[in-house]
Scaffold this active site. Structure first.
Site, short mmCIF file in Angstrom:
data_model
loop_
_atom_site.label_atom_id
_atom_site.label_comp_id
_atom_site.label_asym_id
_atom_site.label_seq_id
_atom_site.Cartn_x
_atom_site.Cartn_y
_atom_site.Cartn_z
N HIS A 364 -12.40 -19.36 -8.27
CA HIS A 364 -13.04 -18.43 -9.18
C HIS A 364 -13.54 -17.19 -8.43
CE1 HIS A 364 -16.28 -17.94 -12.51
NE2 HIS A 364 -15.37 -17.02 -12.55
N GLU A 605 4.79 -25.47 -14.72
CA GLU A 605 4.03 -25.60 -13.46
C GLU A 605 4.01 -27.02 -12.95
OE1 GLU A 605 0.08 -24.08 -14.09
OE2 GLU A 605 -0.09 -24.96 -16.07
N ASP A 629 0.68 -23.73 -9.27
CA ASP A 629 0.72 -25.19 -9.39
C ASP A 629 2.11 -25.74 -9.09
OD1 ASP A 629 -1.82 -26.29 -10.02
OD2 ASP A 629 -1.76 -25.09 -11.85
N CYS A 676 3.88 -15.97 -13.79
CA CYS A 676 2.50 -15.48 -13.76
C CYS A 676 1.71 -16.04 -12.58
CB CYS A 676 1.78 -15.78 -15.06
SG CYS A 676 1.59 -17.54 -15.38
#
Ligand code: PEP
Ligand code: MG
Length: 758
Positions: A364, A605, A629, A676
């Protein structure tokens, strides 16, 4: 044996510095194994990397410590180092490699056992046991020393870095000490270290000089008084609840606080010039060590009481909040586990960079740093946090490196780099309004990844063709409960409206794995293989439906909503998600909302989704590959684990083949596919993605212009040719080299610098 090992490791962990730690090791090993000598040799940081210096010994002549040096290829200790395996000899002087050092008094010893101390494949030193009599050490002794050496290697490596290996010289005083981590947010920053530390965590208190000794002493005494009052109050409160013998504990606490050792010890250190928290930290360490050394188990336990009291005093000392003015003009925030709130505490105009021991580019804090355009380095496992306060630091967010005490030459180099950056950014700004079209006319829109409302303005200014990934978990994470439907609608509406008519892809909640919600704790042995993403939301339709309704309501009157499902690993999950989406829409239609039909996508992913690409694509409008991922699951490398970060590589041939297969599957189904994950922000990888005919890319705002530049600089035909070459190659590093070369040839050499991860 296990018990003994644990105790030694604990004692070593509590040591204040490396010298003390090594002294504990040699003393305790000698005692436990009932041997005559135990010594530790470490690589000599002053000289040739392969030279070994006697750092501690129990049994050899004490004068020899710090003086005996084994050169490469010399002596039995050198032999252990060379072979990086144990050497166990009944009579050492018989061995051709035996070398006699008169200053050690070693001639008396016959039996020799040396085991290497290895950290991350690197030899740090040798642990040696010796005995007067002729004997071969038995297996248990060997196993004991090997286990101990393996456990101590991490601690030694850390201490080596922070300059304690060589007592005569503080390594951190040297120039250009480089510590490696993982790239968190691109860019380069030069500034001054400010340590962000967890409140009430004594171990993370940084070293700092007292600004005013009187003031520090006064604050400390006040804190002690406050804790004494607090404890007396607790004791009184417990009177009716606890039997008298248990209440004695609190009396003992109050007594400890009045004791000379804790208070006077700390005050003495303050008077020596340290600020109160560090003086307290060291006094508590010293005191806990004394308790831990005791034989009586009851008294040993008292060590934790001292630590508890220490934490309480620290908390009182920390009630002082840092004034915004106290942050230096170019603050580099460093910490064990920098949090978003700590980041937010620094006035943004003073924040120049972020460095965190834990976390990676997907944390984060890294996402936040990217959104703010602040370079960040994550996962610096050997970060000597306590020593960085006030130090001049350079943060290289491209390569994921931190430099301490940069030399004027290095600073110059980085200033030059920053200048180039600025020029590049100025040049790229012009690209913002240009379309992302390949040289042979294929449009490959470049969208922005987002998750914070604060990103919206920079995303628009940067010329994003839309939002390709809005991580909705971020607004969930920064609240104290699940946000309600209206609250979510408002957040989603703002972003949809800001970009309309450009597409905005809202991903449904993807928590679990490393992303937890404080109010919805999930504790699992293998969180990345556990209850995560769509698995959680399918199991909690009430949460999922609220979110889907909010997304749909937010799109009223607009036509740019895309909904994306994360972590899909089977068709059943997709069907379940689609059913709930249909239900949410039906409900809203029943409630007389006018809701357009959103476009729906599936994230690829999980490796199973690669093989199901066509099947999944047939049921939705688009696929979006989450390489962050996908790489971790394909290569079995935890994306957050700095220890295996070297193995995490998006240019691994297996990843490339999986991507090709996914793109082909999507296109066979007649659907679009985008990428992405972070791979889409890596200029070299972008070439390959163009070659795979990926239809759109979504990247962090900071990388947007660069990626657009790559798209505009290559034709799809050239990219396909390069892809075909890469698909025949076996090594990621060779693939990286080929692509970097292609970038340079296309005039994009300025981008190569930020790329290098393979
Ligand atoms: C990914 O996995 O690549 C992705 C974009 O999702 P996240 O990083 O949020 O897991
Ligand atoms: Mg993901």
């Amino acid at each position: 044996m296990l018990h003994v090992l644990r105790r030694i490791v604990l004692e070593v962990g509590a040591a204040g510095n490396l010298t003390e730690a090594l002294e504990i090791i040699v003393r305790r090993v000698k005692q436990e194994l009932a041997i005559d000598v135990c010594s530790v040799y470490l690589r000599d940081p002053d000289g040739d990397d392969r030279r070994l210096l006697l750092m501690a010994s129990e049994g050899l002549n004490p004068e020899a410590v710090g003086h005996v040096i084994m050169n490469a290829g010399e002596g039995l200790v050198g032999l252990v180092a060379e072979r990086a395996e144990p050497v166990n000899l009944e009579n050492a002087p018989d061995h051709p490699r035996f070398k006699y050092f008169p200053e050690t008094g070693e001639e008396r010893y016959h039996a020799f056992l040396g085991v290497p101390i290895v950290h991350h494949r690197r030899l740090l030193g040798v642990l040696v046991a010796q005995q007067r009599e002729r004997r071969r050490f038995d297996d248990e002794h060997v196993a004991f020393l090997i286990t101990l050496a393996a456990q101590l290697a991490g601690a030694i490596s850390h201490a080596e870095l922070i300059g304690e290996v060589d007592n005569r010289r503080e390594v951190l005083q040297q120039e250009n000490v480089q510590i490696r981590g993982i790239p968190g947010a691109a860019g380069v920053a030069v500034g001054q270290g400010v340590v962000a530390y967890a409140l009430a965590d004594l171990d993370s208190v940084p070293d700092r000089a007292a600004a005013s000794v009187e003031e520090e002493e006064r604050a400390f005494r006040q804190a002690v008084q406050a804790v004494q009052d607090e404890l007396a109050e607790i004791r009184d409160r417990m009177e009716s609840v606890l039997p008298p013998e248990e209440r004695l504990l609190f009396d003992a606490y109050v007594m400890m606080l009045g004791s000379d050792s804790l208070v006077n010890g700390t005050v003495e250190r303050i008077r020596g010039g340290r600020w109160a928290p560090a003086a307290l930290r060291d006094t508590v360490r010293e005191s806990t060590r004394n308790f831990e050394d005791m034989d009586d188990p009851y008294l040993r336990e008292r060590a934790s009481d001292v630590r508890d009291i220490g934490r309480r005093i620290l908390m009182r000392l920390q009630s002082h909040v840092r004034d915004p003015e106290e942050f230096p003009g170019r603050t580099i925030l460093v910490g064990e586990d920098v949090t978003a709130t700590q980041l937010a505490e620094v006035p943004s105009e003073r924040l120049a960079g972020v460095v965190s021991s834990r976390g990676t580019g997907s944390s984060h804090v890294a996402i936040l740093a990217r959104a703010m355009g602040i370079p960040a380095v994550m996962g610096v496992s050997d970060l000597p946090v306590g020593r960085l306060e006030g130090r001049e630091l350079v943060v290289d967010g491209y390569r994921g490196s931190l430099y301490i005490q940069p030399s004027p030459e290095l600073l110059e180099e980085f200033r030059h780099l920053q200048e180039e950056e600025r020029e590049l950014a100025d040049g790229l700004r012009a690209l913002a309004q240009e379309p992302a079209v390949t040289k042979d006319g294929h449009e490959v829109p470049v969208y922005a990844n987002s998750g914070l409302l604060a990103d919206i303005a920079p995303s628009i200014q940067s010329g994003a063709d839309g939002i390709g990934l809005y991580r909705t978990e971020v607004p969930f994470m920064i609240r104290e409960r699940f946000p309600g439907e209206d609250e979510q609608t408002e957040i989603y509406r703002e972003i949809l409206q800001s970009f309309d008519p450009r597409p905005v892809t809202l991903r449904t909640l993807d928590v679990g794995g490393d992303k937890s919600l404080p109010y919805f704790p999930v504790s699992e042995d293998n969180p990345f293989l556990g209850w995560r993403g769509i698995r959680i939301t399918l199991d909690h339709p009430e949460i999922f439906l609220t979110q889907l309704r909010a997304m749909l309501r937010a799109s009223q009157g607009l036509t740019n909503l895309n909904i994306l499902f994360p972590m899909i690993s089977s068709l059943a999950e997709l069907k379940g998600a689609l059913q709930l989406l249909q239900r949410a829409r039906d409900e809203l239609l029943d409630e007389h909302y006018v809701i357009p039909v959103p476009r729906v996508g599936v994230m690829v992913e999980v490796p199973s989704a690669v093989y199901l690409a066509e099947t999944l694509a047939r049921r939705v409008d688009f696929l979006s590959v989450g390489t962050n991922d996908l790489v971790q699951y394909l290569l079995a490398v935890d994306r957050n684990n700095a220890r295996v970060a070297d193995l995490y590589n998006a240019l691994h041939p297996a990843v490339l083949h999986a991507l090709v297969q996914t793109a082909e599957g999507a296109h066979r189904a007649g659907k679009q596919i985008s990428v992405c994950g972070e791979m889409a922000a890596d200029p070299a990888s972008v070439i390959l993605l163009l070659g795979m005919e990926i239809d759109a890319l979504s990247v962090n705002v900071a990388a947007l212009a660069r990626v657009k530049w790559v798209v505009r600089s290559f034709s799809r035909a050239r990219a396909r040719h390069l892809l075909e070459q890469c698909l025949t190659m076996e090594e990621p590093a060779a693939i990286r080299a080929l692509l970097d070369n292609a970038l340079v040839q296309a005039g994009l050499g300025g981008l190569v610098r930020g790329a290098g991860r393979a």
